[in-house]
Design an enzyme around this catalytic site. Sequence first.
Site, PDB file in Angstrom:
ATOM      1  N   GLU A  45     -99.814  21.549  20.366  1.00 37.30           N
ATOM      2  CA  GLU A  45     -99.465  20.132  20.224  1.00 37.30           C
ATOM      3  C   GLU A  45    -100.278  19.402  19.162  1.00 37.30           C
ATOM      4  O   GLU A  45    -101.119  18.545  19.474  1.00 37.30           O
ATOM      5  CB  GLU A  45     -99.639  19.411  21.570  1.00 37.30           C
ATOM      6  CG  GLU A  45     -98.732  19.929  22.649  1.00 37.30           C
ATOM      7  CD  GLU A  45     -98.744  19.063  23.909  1.00 37.30           C
ATOM      8  OE1 GLU A  45     -99.576  18.153  23.991  1.00 37.30           O
ATOM      9  OE2 GLU A  45     -97.911  19.295  24.782  1.00 37.30           O
ATOM     10  N   GLU A 104     -94.761  24.722  28.169  1.00 39.56           N
ATOM     11  CA  GLU A 104     -95.257  23.828  29.221  1.00 39.56           C
ATOM     12  C   GLU A 104     -94.103  22.977  29.729  1.00 39.56           C
ATOM     13  O   GLU A 104     -93.312  22.474  28.943  1.00 39.56           O
ATOM     14  CB  GLU A 104     -96.339  22.857  28.710  1.00 39.56           C
ATOM     15  CG  GLU A 104     -97.688  23.469  28.494  1.00 39.56           C
ATOM     16  CD  GLU A 104     -98.708  22.456  27.962  1.00 39.56           C
ATOM     17  OE1 GLU A 104     -98.593  21.249  28.256  1.00 39.56           O
ATOM     18  OE2 GLU A 104     -99.606  22.898  27.225  1.00 39.56           O
TER      19      GLU A 104
END
Length: 457
Positions: free
Chosen positions: A167, A363
């Site tokens: 991320e 995720e």
Amino acid sequence: MTSYQFPDTFRWGAATAAYQIEGAATEDGRKPSVWDTFSATPGRTLNGDTGTIACDHYHRYEADVKLMAELGIRHYRFSVSWCRVIPDGRGAVNDAGIDFYKRLVDCLRDHGITPHATLFHWDSPQALEDRYGSWRSREIAQDFADYCTAVVTRLGDRVTSWMTINEIACFTHMGYAVDHDPPHAPGTRVRRSRDVWQTSHHALLAHGLGCQAIRAASPGPCSIALVDNPAVTVPLTESPADIAAAQRALHTCGANGGILFPALTGAYSPALLEQLGEDAPIVQDGDLETIHQPIDALGLNIYTGTYVRAAENERGYEFLEFSDTYPRLNMPWLWIVPDAIYWGVRHLRETLNRPDLPVFISENGCAAPDRLTPQNEVLDTDRILYLRQYFKSVHRAVDEGYPLHGYFIWSLMDNFEWAWGYDRRFGIIYVDYSTQRRFPKASFHWYAECIRQRRVV
Ligand code: GBH
């Protein structure tokens, strides 16, 4: 009628990250990361929580791996702590730090669980922050690549599935934003928006050089992925006009146009560059080639999404706000948008022109206000409701033939939720932090049943 059956080859897993679970912050030669410093600074995290002990996974990994085996997962995604392996960020490798990951990986493999290692999940060495301001400097890209070489040389005999960086938008745009709330390490306020985009550009370079380093260091064939959290645009209806609007809007939603686009297509999105104007990052010759490395897979972290519809304006689309009563779980940003998984995957084919890139959900999960009952149960029916809807969206993507190969739940267990400390619980295993006892929640048993039957139950 659909029974939401998944193919036998679909990979079910769970995910965690080093700073959020390991603890043992000063053990075996580890030196501080920016998150140690940041969380020790008064006022930075809720209740002053830090990851110094966290879930004490560093000492309890064997019991945690046993729980994974009970859950029935065959894949586990964890991250390697840079400052455990190279405590000063660059230079000497700390063998004791590497040894922890060898023990962990061997234990996973003894239980038939394939390790997927993320090389960076936000915990940059404090030494590099002190030396050059970490992601503010281009130098970090080379230091990251050297760290990748150090890890893969030593663990590449046991790990073949690598993820470079988790991320990019988060630790750069939140860590350096002019005034971001909640704050994120290192919490530096840079002068202007261009300086923020420069930090994510450096992270993209680190990803590219990291890919090259991993390939060069791996003793055998390996798989390399980038992990991104796209801001997923979801068409309000699936009319051709709204779908086209969602595709156009993907460029300017969140940081997509400056992260996913250059990583997958070799160019910043023109629509984003136009929007940024003078605030676009400085890109040197050759940077985009470095960033646009061949990758073997893409990991998508998807928790929520943004509704879009066609509009009669210059751009041809508009983003829709959530109403006050739109359902969300226990984070301010956690609106329940199950279709975001399907659309996140579908955009790769239609909007990013990468139809064959293998993808997995690296995720997905939610925080819920879990309570331990007197019988030591956690009846997290809200989490099950959330997951069941998202699993159906995963199934739709697989069913329609998109190359979605696996799913990692966030998270295996409750852990240090960054600025929110231990207040927000994302685990399917409850952690009692005062005793470090683990209690599988109802969602754990539900997920185990899905895995056993290979369908959404
Ligand atoms: C993941 O990011 C992280 O990879 C993981 O470490 C973390 O524990 C997990 O989420 C749960 O939070 O505060 O309004 O500015 C999730 C993606 C992107 C979600 C940034 C929150 C900030 C919204 N995150 N976003 S806001």
